[in-house]
Scaffold this motif. Structure first.
Motif, PDB file in Angstrom:
ATOM      1  N   ILE A 182      29.713 -58.188  -7.940  1.00  0.00           N
ATOM      2  CA  ILE A 182      29.277 -56.606  -7.174  1.00  0.00           C
ATOM      3  C   ILE A 182      29.414 -55.794  -8.098  1.00  0.00           C
ATOM      4  CG2 ILE A 182      28.646 -55.274  -5.659  1.00  0.00           C
ATOM      5  CD1 ILE A 182      29.733 -57.336  -3.633  1.00  0.00           C
ATOM      6  N   LYS A 183      28.310 -55.385  -9.549  1.00  0.00           N
ATOM      7  CA  LYS A 183      28.320 -54.642 -10.254  1.00  0.00           C
ATOM      8  C   LYS A 183      29.629 -53.247  -9.922  1.00  0.00           C
ATOM      9  CE  LYS A 183      25.318 -52.090 -13.048  1.00  0.00           C
ATOM     10  NZ  LYS A 183      24.070 -51.199 -13.979  1.00  0.00           N
ATOM     11  N   ARG A 184      29.789 -52.829 -10.684  1.00  0.00           N
ATOM     12  CA  ARG A 184      31.093 -51.644 -10.137  1.00  0.00           C
ATOM     13  C   ARG A 184      30.168 -50.453 -11.568  1.00  0.00           C
ATOM     14  NH1 ARG A 184      35.431 -52.454  -7.591  1.00  0.00           N
ATOM     15  NH2 ARG A 184      36.433 -54.479  -7.333  1.00  0.00           N
ATOM     16  N   LYS A 185      30.557 -49.506 -11.223  1.00  0.00           N
ATOM     17  CA  LYS A 185      30.489 -48.242 -11.085  1.00  0.00           C
ATOM     18  C   LYS A 185      31.224 -47.857 -12.975  1.00  0.00           C
ATOM     19  CE  LYS A 185      28.992 -45.284  -7.533  1.00  0.00           C
ATOM     20  NZ  LYS A 185      29.000 -44.019  -7.198  1.00  0.00           N
ATOM     21  N   PRO A 186      30.934 -46.838 -13.630  1.00  0.00           N
ATOM     22  CA  PRO A 186      31.517 -47.182 -14.944  1.00  0.00           C
ATOM     23  C   PRO A 186      33.153 -46.792 -15.124  1.00  0.00           C
ATOM     24  CG  PRO A 186      29.243 -46.071 -15.645  1.00  0.00           C
ATOM     25  CD  PRO A 186      29.679 -45.782 -13.321  1.00  0.00           C
ATOM     26  N   ASP A 187      33.757 -46.163 -13.681  1.00  0.00           N
ATOM     27  CA  ASP A 187      34.596 -45.521 -13.433  1.00  0.00           C
ATOM     28  C   ASP A 187      35.438 -47.395 -13.277  1.00  0.00           C
ATOM     29  OD1 ASP A 187      34.462 -46.903 -10.905  1.00  0.00           O
ATOM     30  OD2 ASP A 187      34.376 -44.820 -10.075  1.00  0.00           O
ATOM     31  N   GLY A 188      35.466 -48.527 -12.460  1.00  0.00           N
ATOM     32  CA  GLY A 188      35.420 -49.533 -13.037  1.00  0.00           C
ATOM     33  C   GLY A 188      36.345 -50.219 -11.099  1.00  0.00           C
ATOM     34  N   PHE A 189      36.190 -48.829 -10.705  1.00  0.00           N
ATOM     35  CA  PHE A 189      36.844 -49.055  -9.296  1.00  0.00           C
ATOM     36  C   PHE A 189      36.092 -49.322  -8.057  1.00  0.00           C
ATOM     37  CE2 PHE A 189      40.369 -46.958 -11.858  1.00  0.00           C
ATOM     38  CZ  PHE A 189      41.155 -47.767 -11.673  1.00  0.00           C
ATOM     39  N   ASN A 190      34.736 -48.358  -8.302  1.00  0.00           N
ATOM     40  CA  ASN A 190      33.643 -48.061  -6.694  1.00  0.00           C
ATOM     41  C   ASN A 190      32.390 -49.319  -7.840  1.00  0.00           C
ATOM     42  OD1 ASN A 190      34.883 -45.703  -5.471  1.00  0.00           O
ATOM     43  ND2 ASN A 190      34.558 -44.804  -7.221  1.00  0.00           N
ATOM     44  N   GLU A 192      26.318 -48.449  -5.574  1.00  0.00           N
ATOM     45  CA  GLU A 192      25.589 -48.546  -4.328  1.00  0.00           C
ATOM     46  C   GLU A 192      24.059 -49.484  -3.927  1.00  0.00           C
ATOM     47  OE1 GLU A 192      26.490 -45.650  -6.274  1.00  0.00           O
ATOM     48  OE2 GLU A 192      28.215 -45.068  -4.794  1.00  0.00           O
ATOM     49  N   ALA A 193      23.491 -49.973  -5.147  1.00  0.00           N
ATOM     50  CA  ALA A 193      22.066 -50.799  -5.320  1.00  0.00           C
ATOM     51  C   ALA A 193      22.673 -51.703  -5.378  1.00  0.00           C
ATOM     52  CB  ALA A 193      21.627 -50.291  -6.155  1.00  0.00           C
ATOM     53  N   ALA A 194      24.109 -52.335  -6.227  1.00  0.00           N
ATOM     54  CA  ALA A 194      24.598 -53.770  -6.566  1.00  0.00           C
ATOM     55  C   ALA A 194      25.185 -54.256  -4.820  1.00  0.00           C
ATOM     56  CB  ALA A 194      25.146 -53.712  -7.287  1.00  0.00           C
ATOM     57  N   LEU A 195      25.696 -53.153  -3.945  1.00  0.00           N
ATOM     58  CA  LEU A 195      26.383 -53.424  -2.841  1.00  0.00           C
ATOM     59  C   LEU A 195      25.262 -53.477  -1.435  1.00  0.00           C
ATOM     60  CD1 LEU A 195      28.856 -54.173  -1.452  1.00  0.00           C
ATOM     61  CD2 LEU A 195      29.882 -51.478  -0.756  1.00  0.00           C
ATOM     62  N   ALA A 196      24.143 -52.628  -1.843  1.00  0.00           N
ATOM     63  CA  ALA A 196      23.090 -52.634  -0.483  1.00  0.00           C
ATOM     64  C   ALA A 196      22.484 -53.815  -0.519  1.00  0.00           C
ATOM     65  CB  ALA A 196      22.798 -51.562  -0.575  1.00  0.00           C
ATOM     66  N   LYS A 197      22.630 -54.017  -1.784  1.00  0.00           N
ATOM     67  CA  LYS A 197      21.676 -55.892  -2.245  1.00  0.00           C
ATOM     68  C   LYS A 197      22.785 -57.380  -1.693  1.00  0.00           C
ATOM     69  CE  LYS A 197      19.358 -58.509  -5.854  1.00  0.00           C
ATOM     70  NZ  LYS A 197      18.712 -58.916  -7.324  1.00  0.00           N
ATOM     71  N   HIS A 198      23.529 -57.066  -1.695  1.00  0.00           N
ATOM     72  CA  HIS A 198      24.398 -58.114  -1.443  1.00  0.00           C
ATOM     73  C   HIS A 198      24.798 -58.451  -0.229  1.00  0.00           C
ATOM     74  CE1 HIS A 198      28.171 -61.280  -1.727  1.00  0.00           C
ATOM     75  NE2 HIS A 198      28.822 -60.009  -0.504  1.00  0.00           N
ATOM     76  N   GLU A 199      24.766 -56.786   0.347  1.00  0.00           N
ATOM     77  CA  GLU A 199      24.627 -56.405   2.254  1.00  0.00           C
ATOM     78  C   GLU A 199      23.881 -57.347   2.899  1.00  0.00           C
ATOM     79  OE1 GLU A 199      26.849 -53.257   2.504  1.00  0.00           O
ATOM     80  OE2 GLU A 199      28.658 -53.515   2.093  1.00  0.00           O
ATOM     81  N   ALA A 200      22.413 -56.970   1.825  1.00  0.00           N
ATOM     82  CA  ALA A 200      21.386 -57.177   3.083  1.00  0.00           C
ATOM     83  C   ALA A 200      21.264 -58.778   3.396  1.00  0.00           C
ATOM     84  CB  ALA A 200      20.474 -56.949   2.269  1.00  0.00           C
ATOM     85  N   ASN A 201      22.038 -60.171   2.715  1.00  0.00           N
ATOM     86  CA  ASN A 201      21.834 -60.741   2.966  1.00  0.00           C
ATOM     87  C   ASN A 201      23.232 -61.162   4.243  1.00  0.00           C
ATOM     88  OD1 ASN A 201      20.591 -62.150   0.988  1.00  0.00           O
ATOM     89  ND2 ASN A 201      21.931 -61.463  -0.692  1.00  0.00           N
ATOM     90  N   TYR A 202      23.932 -60.383   4.289  1.00  0.00           N
ATOM     91  CA  TYR A 202      25.325 -60.856   5.757  1.00  0.00           C
ATOM     92  C   TYR A 202      24.270 -61.270   6.326  1.00  0.00           C
ATOM     93  CZ  TYR A 202      28.843 -57.934   3.320  1.00  0.00           C
ATOM     94  OH  TYR A 202      29.867 -57.480   2.120  1.00  0.00           O
ATOM     95  N   GLY A 203      24.840 -61.907   7.330  1.00  0.00           N
ATOM     96  CA  GLY A 203      24.534 -62.235   9.092  1.00  0.00           C
ATOM     97  C   GLY A 203      25.258 -62.052   9.847  1.00  0.00           C
ATOM     98  N   ARG A 204      24.629 -61.450  11.007  1.00  0.00           N
ATOM     99  CA  ARG A 204      25.007 -61.085  12.795  1.00  0.00           C
ATOM    100  C   ARG A 204      24.247 -62.477  13.186  1.00  0.00           C
ATOM    101  NH1 ARG A 204      24.036 -57.399   8.740  1.00  0.00           N
ATOM    102  NH2 ARG A 204      25.847 -55.704   8.774  1.00  0.00           N
ATOM    103  N   HIS A 205      25.378 -62.434  14.173  1.00  0.00           N
ATOM    104  CA  HIS A 205      25.405 -64.016  14.845  1.00  0.00           C
ATOM    105  C   HIS A 205      25.867 -63.347  16.550  1.00  0.00           C
ATOM    106  CE1 HIS A 205      23.440 -65.624  11.145  1.00  0.00           C
ATOM    107  NE2 HIS A 205      24.715 -64.968  10.916  1.00  0.00           N
ATOM    108  N   THR A 206      25.706 -64.176  17.268  1.00  0.00           N
ATOM    109  CA  THR A 206      25.715 -63.958  18.270  1.00  0.00           C
ATOM    110  C   THR A 206      25.798 -64.853  19.431  1.00  0.00           C
ATOM    111  OG1 THR A 206      25.167 -61.349  18.875  1.00  0.00           O
ATOM    112  CG2 THR A 206      26.293 -62.773  20.825  1.00  0.00           C
TER     113      THR A 206
END
Length: 177
Positions: free
Chosen positions: A97-105, A108-122
């Motif tokens: 996942i793409k990081r910010k220029p600081d290299g640590f964080n 947000e857009a890349a993280l949101a795109k990744h998390e959109a693929n999470y599945g929630r199951h019951t």
């Protein structure tokens, strides 16, 4: 007269205390506690799971997690007992996942795109029989969002474990309904 009232109050207080203590006498507990463990037979990461609200750990693909204390189950097993298992999956746990220029964080857009693929199951799963002792509740996550439970004191992959599915299971092209 006031001394008699004080003595009467003391007798009532002591009697009430004895009744309360009698209610705390040792006997069969209503619930047993055991560790909560998970086994992931799939290529997706399990970000978290819960069994009837008791939280379990994250589990890497084809991995194990657990030893979390505790899950509470009725001390007396009976047929038809069911548990609610909820979990979140990450189908691409090793994706960069793409990081910010600081290299640590994370960006947000890349993280949101990744998390959109999470599945929630019951799943509502029948609780297998157990005796007077509960070593652990082991939750097995299988392909097609299926779940199996074990209450055996033999942990997977012991040959004595009641769960026999291989650890590295592949998701079929289509899942049965």
């Amino acid at each position: 007269m006031s001394n008699e009232k004080g003595t009467l109050r003391q007798r009532w207080a002591v009697g009430g205390l004895l009744l309360l203590l009698a209610g705390c006498s040792p006997g069969t507990p209503k619930y047993l506690a055991g560790d909560l463990n998970g086994v992931n037979h799939t290529s997706a990461a399990i970000n978290y799971f819960m069994v009837n609200g008791y939280g379990g750990p994250n589990i890497s693909p084809y991995g194990y997690g657990g030893g979390f204390c505790c899950v509470s189950l009725p001390s007396q097993w009976s047929p038809g007992l069911k548990l609610k298992v909820e979990w979140e999956t990450d189908p691409a746990p090793y994706e960069k996942i793409k990081r910010k220029p600081d290299g640590f964080n994370f960006d947000e857009a890349a993280l949101a795109k990744h998390e959109a693929n999470y599945g929630r199951h019951t799943a509502i799963v029948e609780l297998p029989p157990y005796e007077d002792e509960l070593c652990a509740l082991e939750v097995h996550f299988l392909p097609c969002h299926r779940v199996k439970l074990s209450t055996s004191c033999w942990r997977y992959p012991s040959p004595n474990s009641p769960i026999k599915e291989p650890l590295n299971m592949q998701e079929p092209a289509t899942c049965p309904k």
